[in-house]
Design a protein around this motif. Structure first.
Motif, PDB file in Angstrom:
ATOM      1  N   SER A  87       0.806  -1.220   0.000  1.00  0.00           N
ATOM      2  CA  SER A  87       0.000   0.000   0.000  1.00  0.00           C
ATOM      3  C   SER A  87       0.837   1.266   0.000  1.00  0.00           C
ATOM      4  O   SER A  87       0.298   2.361  -0.016  1.00  0.00           O
ATOM      5  CB  SER A  87      -0.920  -0.002   1.219  1.00  0.00           C
ATOM      6  N   GLU A 128      -5.893   0.231   3.987  1.00  0.00           N
ATOM      7  CA  GLU A 128      -6.773   0.467   2.832  1.00  0.00           C
ATOM      8  C   GLU A 128      -6.901   1.967   2.548  1.00  0.00           C
ATOM      9  O   GLU A 128      -6.811   2.403   1.400  1.00  0.00           O
ATOM     10  CB  GLU A 128      -8.153  -0.129   3.091  1.00  0.00           C
ATOM     11  N   TYR A 129      -7.088   2.764   3.595  1.00  0.00           N
ATOM     12  CA  TYR A 129      -7.227   4.210   3.443  1.00  0.00           C
ATOM     13  C   TYR A 129      -5.970   4.820   2.824  1.00  0.00           C
ATOM     14  O   TYR A 129      -6.056   5.582   1.849  1.00  0.00           O
ATOM     15  CB  TYR A 129      -7.520   4.836   4.809  1.00  0.00           C
ATOM     16  N   HIS A 148      -3.678   3.356   1.102  1.00  0.00           N
ATOM     17  CA  HIS A 148      -3.529   2.855  -0.268  1.00  0.00           C
ATOM     18  C   HIS A 148      -4.341   3.722  -1.229  1.00  0.00           C
ATOM     19  O   HIS A 148      -3.849   4.116  -2.283  1.00  0.00           O
ATOM     20  CB  HIS A 148      -3.975   1.388  -0.339  1.00  0.00           C
ATOM     21  N   ARG A 149      -5.571   4.036  -0.847  1.00  0.00           N
ATOM     22  CA  ARG A 149      -6.413   4.888  -1.703  1.00  0.00           C
ATOM     23  C   ARG A 149      -5.828   6.292  -1.819  1.00  0.00           C
ATOM     24  O   ARG A 149      -5.832   6.880  -2.899  1.00  0.00           O
ATOM     25  CB  ARG A 149      -7.839   4.935  -1.166  1.00  0.00           C
ATOM     26  N   ARG A 188      -7.181   7.881  -5.070  1.00  0.00           N
ATOM     27  CA  ARG A 188      -8.551   7.418  -5.224  1.00  0.00           C
ATOM     28  C   ARG A 188      -9.479   7.897  -4.116  1.00  0.00           C
ATOM     29  O   ARG A 188     -10.616   7.476  -4.059  1.00  0.00           O
ATOM     30  CB  ARG A 188      -8.585   5.895  -5.249  1.00  0.00           C
ATOM     31  N   ASP A 189      -9.006   8.762  -3.234  1.00  0.00           N
ATOM     32  CA  ASP A 189      -9.842   9.104  -2.084  1.00  0.00           C
ATOM     33  C   ASP A 189      -9.487  10.481  -1.555  1.00  0.00           C
ATOM     34  O   ASP A 189      -8.329  10.857  -1.534  1.00  0.00           O
ATOM     35  CB  ASP A 189      -9.641   8.074  -0.972  1.00  0.00           C
TER      36      ASP A 189
END
Length: 72
Positions: A14, A56-57, A59-60, A65-66
């Motif tokens: 990530s 996950e956060y 990584h985005r 992506r976020d």
């Protein structure tokens, strides 16, 4: 693959280069993350969930992506 190795692999994949960043997201010490990754201790359910959500956060974020954390 052990839980610790999975946490470390997911962290690296990530783009989280150090344990401090993950520890901050989980709300624990870097030494605790180190212990998880070396399979000395396993995270409890709440910390494991926080760690996976943090990975996950980030990584985005790192992959564009976020704009903010996801709320379940």
């Amino acid at each position: 693959m052990s839980v610790g190795k999975r946490i470390r692999a997911l962290r690296a994949k990530s783009g989280i280069s150090n344990q401090e960043e993950l520890a901050y997201l989980v709300g624990t010490a870097r030494q605790t993350v180190s212990s998880w990754e070396r399979d000395i201790f396993l995270p409890d359910g709440a910390n494991l969930n926080k760690a996976l959500e943090g990975i996950e956060y980030l990584h985005r974020i790192y992959h564009g992506r976020d704009a903010g954390p996801r709320h379940s």
